[in-house]
Design an enzyme around this catalytic site. Structure first.
Site, short mmCIF file in Angstrom:
data_model
loop_
_atom_site.label_atom_id
_atom_site.label_comp_id
_atom_site.label_asym_id
_atom_site.label_seq_id
_atom_site.Cartn_x
_atom_site.Cartn_y
_atom_site.Cartn_z
N GLY A 249 -7.31 34.29 -40.95
CA GLY A 249 -7.96 33.19 -40.23
C GLY A 249 -7.57 33.16 -38.76
CD GLN A 250 -8.51 29.17 -34.08
OE1 GLN A 250 -8.37 28.22 -34.85
NE2 GLN A 250 -8.73 29.01 -32.80
CG ASP B 108 -7.54 35.46 -45.79
OD1 ASP B 108 -7.10 34.84 -44.81
OD2 ASP B 108 -8.61 35.15 -46.36
CB ILE B 109 -9.48 34.36 -50.44
CG1 ILE B 109 -10.05 34.39 -51.84
CG2 ILE B 109 -10.51 33.95 -49.38
CD1 ILE B 109 -10.25 33.04 -52.47
NE ARG B 110 -11.58 34.97 -44.48
CZ ARG B 110 -11.69 34.67 -43.20
NH1 ARG B 110 -12.61 35.24 -42.48
NH2 ARG B 110 -10.94 33.77 -42.62
CG ASP C 168 -7.59 31.29 -55.08
OD1 ASP C 168 -7.17 30.41 -54.30
OD2 ASP C 168 -8.40 31.06 -56.01
CB ILE D 165 -5.63 26.10 -32.41
CG1 ILE D 165 -4.67 25.11 -33.11
CG2 ILE D 165 -4.89 27.34 -31.92
CD1 ILE D 165 -3.50 24.66 -32.30
CE1 TYR E 62 -8.38 20.61 -42.03
CE2 TYR E 62 -8.44 19.13 -40.15
CZ TYR E 62 -7.98 20.28 -40.75
OH TYR E 62 -7.11 21.10 -40.07
N1 SER Z 1 -9.26 21.97 -35.31
C1 SER Z 1 -9.43 21.25 -36.54
C2 SER Z 1 -10.85 20.91 -36.77
O1 SER Z 1 -11.57 20.76 -35.82
C3 SER Z 1 -8.61 20.01 -36.53
O2 SER Z 1 -7.37 20.27 -37.08
O3 SER Z 1 -11.23 20.74 -37.88
#
Ligand code: SER
Length: 316
Positions: free
Chosen positions: A12-13, A35-37, A53, A173, A143
């Protein structure tokens, strides 16, 4: 004890750049990416990689035993905008992965955990400017709910079972190596790519939406610094407020124009505007600065120079 590290969500990022840095610090073979991928070639060629996973506790345990892993960085998660579209799936991924790893620590298979929280723990009733560490947390996104719940699970496992779990409330980020996916702050990454490729960008947030942000280099440094801090200096076991910069789409566009004078930004807010409006515009992270000497390096100007230079180099 020498760290042998598992990174869950390494493709991921944040995972991509954190894994690279951890491999430089601790040795390639001591940092197991997963990672899962499938990973990109750079990650595959620089050290061990496993498909995992992150919600599958048994597989994680098998890999922990295989490599004698003692630390886990859990970065697999569904971000805010995608989670609104798949609430149940987001909850399952974000919660079950955390509980699996916390249980492995409780059962003494691992010694230390890193788990990211987010500014999304805050909501429309939170004071928006210089949001303090301890304040109202009434998130309006799935989230955010998963991050608040996760923070309290971390604190609970620390109090009850002495689990050494550490967490940061990341702002948005910003990176140039790996794109984020499904977040509300992602515009501040997309804008650089589009500025280089097309000299224009249509922003899904309105021009004066101010959000707390941070360059990836600072985020990686903060994460590793917290994980390496003396246990007595880690006084917060929910999630530490963490900050560097804050800006609006208009301000980042102005900064980009200094490098790409014909760059044009237009605004077409969508459902993500409401999410952004519910989050703080700036964060008070004095506890992190006091407890383990957090200091950021990159402001908007330095970050923009760095990203544009690197993306232009890649495009040649
Ligand atoms: N960067 C994240 C989002 O935009 C927030 O933690 O979902």
């Amino acid at each position: 004890m020498k760290p042998i590290i598992l990174v869950l969500g390494a493709s991921g990022q944040i995972g991509t750049e954190l894994t690279q840095k951890l491999r430089i610090l601790h040795g390639d073979k001591n940092v197991i990416a997963s990672d899962i991928r499938k990973a990109n070639n750079e990650m595959l060629s620089s050290g061990p990689f496993e498909i995992i996973d992150a919600t599958d506790k048994e597989t994680i345990l098998k890999i922990v035993k295989k490599y004698k892993i003692n630390q886990v960085y859990l970065l697999a998660a569904m971000l805010s905008a995608t989670a609104e579209k798949m609430p149940q799936k987001a909850w399952n991924l974000n919660m079950n992965s955390l509980l699996a790893v916390l249980d492995l620590a409780k059962e003494k298979h691992i010694e230390k955990i890193y788990w990211p929280s987010s500014i999304a723990v805050f909501g429309p009733t939170t004071p928006q400017k210089n949001t303090p560490q301890k304040t109202v947390m009434e998130p309006s996104t799935v989230y955010g709910i998963s991050k608040v719940a996760g923070e309290y699970w971390c604190n609970y496992y620390h109090q009850k079972y002495d689990v050494d779990v550490r967490s940061l409330r990341y702002p948005g980020i910003i990176s140039w190596k790996t794109k984020p996916g499904g977040g509300t702050t992602d515009y501040a990454v997309d804008i650089y790519y589009k500025a280089i490729e097309e000299s224009k960008y249509e922003c899904f947030l309105s021009e004066n939406t101010r959000l707390p942000m941070m360059f990836m280099n600072d985020a990686v440094d903060a994460t590793i610094q917290l994980m390496e801090a003396d246990v007595n200096d880690v006084k917060i076991r929910t999630g530490y407020n963490l900050a560097a910069i804050d800006f609006t789409p208009k301000e980042i566009a102005e900064e980009i124009k200094k490098h790409i004078p014909d760059f044009k930004i237009t605004y077409k807010p969508d459902f993500r505007q409401e999410i952004a409006d519910s989050w703080p515009s700036s964060i008070d992270d004095s506890e992190a600065r006091k407890d383990w000497n957090w200091q950021h390096q990159f402001d908007l100007k330095l970050m923009t120079e760095n990203i544009i230079k690197n993306l232009q180099k890649e495009n040649i």
